[in-house]
Every structure is written in C-alpha cells, then in structure tokens.
Design an enzyme around this catalytic site. Sequence first.
Site, PDB file in Angstrom:
ATOM      1  N   GLU A 171       0.714  -1.394  -0.001  1.00 45.46           N
ATOM      2  CA  GLU A 171       0.113   0.019  -0.155  1.00 45.46           C
ATOM      3  C   GLU A 171       0.754   1.468   0.301  1.00 45.46           C
ATOM      4  O   GLU A 171       0.976   2.019   0.917  1.00 45.46           O
ATOM      5  CB  GLU A 171      -1.167   0.001   1.222  1.00 45.46           C
ATOM      6  N   GLU A 283      -5.252  -8.803  -0.013  1.00 49.37           N
ATOM      7  CA  GLU A 283      -6.136  -8.288   1.505  1.00 49.37           C
ATOM      8  C   GLU A 283      -7.281  -8.330   0.779  1.00 49.37           C
ATOM      9  O   GLU A 283      -7.888  -7.413   0.045  1.00 49.37           O
ATOM     10  CB  GLU A 283      -5.507  -7.074   1.846  1.00 49.37           C
TER      11      GLU A 283
HETATM   12  O1  AHR Z   1      -4.870  -5.677   7.200  1.00 48.16           O
HETATM   13  C1  AHR Z   1      -4.839  -4.498   8.145  1.00 48.16           C
HETATM   14  C2  AHR Z   1      -4.014  -3.417   7.109  1.00 48.16           C
HETATM   15  O2  AHR Z   1      -5.275  -3.152   6.317  1.00 48.16           O
HETATM   16  C3  AHR Z   1      -2.787  -3.775   6.621  1.00 48.16           C
HETATM   17  O3  AHR Z   1      -1.736  -3.395   7.497  1.00 48.16           O
HETATM   18  C4  AHR Z   1      -2.755  -2.966   5.475  1.00 48.16           C
HETATM   19  O4  AHR Z   1      -2.121  -3.296   4.294  1.00 48.16           O
HETATM   20  C5  AHR Z   1      -4.293  -2.540   5.052  1.00 48.16           C
HETATM   21  O5  AHR Z   1      -4.451  -1.064   4.984  1.00 48.16           O
END
Ligand code: AHR
Length: 502
Positions: A171, A283
């Site tokens: 990110e 994610e």
């Molecule tokens: O999964 C929690 C957080 O969400 C992670 O660290 C990040 O990559 C995302 O914003």
Amino acid sequence: MSVIRVDATRVLGRVDRRLFGGFVEHLGRSIYGGLYEPGSPHADEHGFRSDVVAALKDLRVPVLRWPGGNFVSNYHWTDGIGPVEDRPTRMELAWHLTESNHVGTDEFLRWCEREGIEPFLCVNMGSGSLDEAQSWVEYCNAPVGTYWADLRAANGHPEPYGVKLWALGNEMYGSYQVGSLPAEQYVVKARQFAAVMKRTDPSIQLIACGKDGLDEWDRIVLEGLADIVDMHSIHTYTGSPNYWVNQFAPYQAERALTRMRALIDDVAYRKGLDKKVRISYDEWNVWYRYTEGIFAPSDQPPLEERYDLGDALAVSTYLNIFLRHCDLIGMANLAQMVNVIAPIFTRTDSLFLQTIYHPFRLYSEHTQALSVDTFVDGPTHVLEERPEWEHWIWRAPVSDMNPFQLLDASATRDEDGTTVTVTVVNRDRENAVDARLDLVAAQVTGLAQVSTVVGPEPYATNDFDHPETVHVVEDQVDLRGDATYRFAPHSTTVLRIPLALV
Ligand code: AHR
C-alpha cells in the site's frame, strides 16, 4: 421459481489453490498472542499454538502472506535473525506498538516448512533499502557460499528456504504508510527493487503493489511494471452495519476485477507482452467496526473485529466472485487469519471460530479444479442510495449493479466432469428461496452432499460461551428428477453433486 443454471461444459478457468491463501501481520494479537504464544497451554516446543495451526489446517490455507501489511514499511528483517536474546525491541510506526522481533524470518519460514504452508514475503519499500531487499532474498534462497546464505546456515538452516513469492512493498500509495510516494515514483523504485531481487534469484515471482483495482494508481503501476512482475495486488475491505450495504459491497471486487481484466489485456497487447499479469488479491475481507491504532495509539488490542452471520454471507459472495474470475486470480489472501480481522479468535487457553470461518472452510475444502459458468435469475433487492456509502471502504458506484440478485452462485467441477460443487449464498434476510438447479448438458447420478452455514438471524455471532451459534449443518439431497432446492434464509449452501456430462 428462481433458476440457478450451471453449465459444466463451459469452463471459465482453472482454480489456483492459492485463491484460499491467508495473511498474518505483526499487528496486535495476530502473531504474538495468536499464532505464536509460548505461554499458552497449546504452544508447541517452538512457541507456536497447535490449536491455531489445527484450525488453519482445516481451512486448507496453502499460502500465508507475512510480515505485513503496513507493518512491513518500517520493518528491518535483519532485526529478526540470530539469537533471540540479542534481538532489538523496536518502536513500531505503523500501529504505534513495539516489535520484540521474537518471531523473525527463520521462525516463520521454519514454521511454514513444518506445516506445509507456502510463505509469501513482502519487502519493506518504505524505510527499507535496496540492499535490505536484495540481502533478504539471498538469505532465504541462495545456496551456501555467500555472506547472507552462510549466515542462514549459521542460524541453523543450511538449505535455502526457496521462497518464491515476493511483494514489492505494501500500500505504498497511502498517506498512512511509512515512505508513501506517488505512483510514478513507486514504479521507478519498484523497478530497482525488482532488478536486484531477480538478479539474486531469477526464479522468484514478483507482486506489484496495486491499490483497489479501481484507481489511477493501478493503471500507472500496471503500465510501469507489467513487463517485470507476475502479479498485481489489489486490497478491498468492505462492510457496514446496514445489512444490505454489507451484502452488496463485495461486488466492488467484481467491479475491480472486471476493470483490471481490461487494463491487463490492453497493456499486454500494446506492449507486446507474451504473458499476462495476474491478480494477487492479497488483502480482502469485511472490516469496518474496529479501526484502533491506524491513525493514533490505542489501549485496545487493535482490529479485533467480531463477525456476524451477515459478514459470513459477504465473505461467501467474495469467494463466488473470485471463483467466477479465477482465470485472472493468481492468489488471494484473506486478511487476516488470527485475532486481527480474522476467522480464528484466541485467548491463552482456547479459541473459537468466528462466523466467517465456516464459508471459507467449506469453499476451500469443496472447490474443485475448474470453475464453470453459472447464471442466477430470481428475486432481487434494490439498494437505496445513502450518503454513508461514501465511507472510505466503499468506492464503487451502485447504480449500474442495482438491483442485485438475492442469490449469488458459483460452481466448480473436477477434471473428469463427474462432480460439480455449486456454492450458493442466499442474502434474503427472512425468506427461504426455492430455486431450480438447471444443470446444462449433465445428468445427476447420485445423492448430493449438502453443507449449509446457518444461524438464527443475520446479526448472530459466535463467542467463547456460544461457539456454535453460527455453524455448519450437513445433509444429503436427491436432485435426480426434481432438481429444486430450498435455500434457507441468510445462509450459504455448498452442494456436491455427482453427475455425468451428456
Ligand atoms: O490488514 C490490516 C491493514 O489493512 C494492513 O496492514 C494494510 O495493508 C491494510 O490497510
């Protein structure tokens, strides 16, 4: 009468088992007090919890992303090797915590080896250097005879770990991220990191840091890195206390995948690439309740979301979407696995399985090799436009995806065409939905096995005292002759149907 049409002769793609991957981050009680807790009665001789491992095993998670997440952008992997007592405790800038470094590269990779789980490492492109990324690949993958490989051997692992999956940062677009930067600059930096990492081990696969698949960042990064990476990552979190918004929101992933498919095709064509980038959906989950620690320090263990049955239905819809787009998806990682926005919730002496555990387990266990075409026609729900949809976890407009079907389905079959698994989520809050299963060019040859995720009402949750409020019911049904099935209200159903293609 609703119809679910499954055409087992129309193959959409091969399902990569990595679609059922997970993610564990050094964040709150995910690693420390979750996966790893030497003080727990369930700890093995290495300090890892055997009850958590057993629950992960039942999910058949083939791959785990580690060590972050936002954490990785201020993580120096060399802090986590060598004698544990010599490792530094660091201030942790992503989640305002401290990092003991008791679990480092060797602990995690050896645990993966023992448990038969493939590791997926993310390098620090925030505060980390090119040298650090290069030396991490060397430490993990080079044969002995060079400085970092010899150090690995001295730390007890002469054989290379052979880590294949490496992400180029996490990110990097986010202002909350240590070392965030504009997309164009990320591309320049990522090409430098990719070059030294690939020179160190040409066999590794690289994953570019995309955004949510809907952003200009994704276009620029794909354009800039498609020739040197294997996958482009997408992250999507959705959710809302409004039941209907919660059910609808996963379609943001469908929109993201549709857009990325077009971009990937276009870039491959214009650049004359002989391979297409795939998506690493590394994610994804429902997450909107607990956001402690993101923007400010917190006294609470961060991100300990408690899931209800409605969230389990949303997770089912995500998985249906991934299966429908499986030809594009090289990997997907449920974020996360233990305690932190996770299906497994622990305390020192025990654990319980959250609602979202159940659909993930059923899909992971019963999904077959090939995804096949499905079509649903039945009752729909019209979502009213609401201002709260402008929340940061909801980006896609709804107008062109509204109304939406109350049933959502996907289907997979085995190579020989002798079994089809049909996965159906019924988002109707109160009513069962009767649907005719129209199996195109196929005949049912025996009893179907049915597994259903059920609970008393959509806001039902599990906890330590009531671990089975939302649970799975097993049954058999004869779909020869009359192939109609009654899908229970607010439920996910997995049907395994023996058949012959005709
Ligand atoms: O999964 C929690 C957080 O969400 C992670 O660290 C990040 O990559 C995302 O914003």
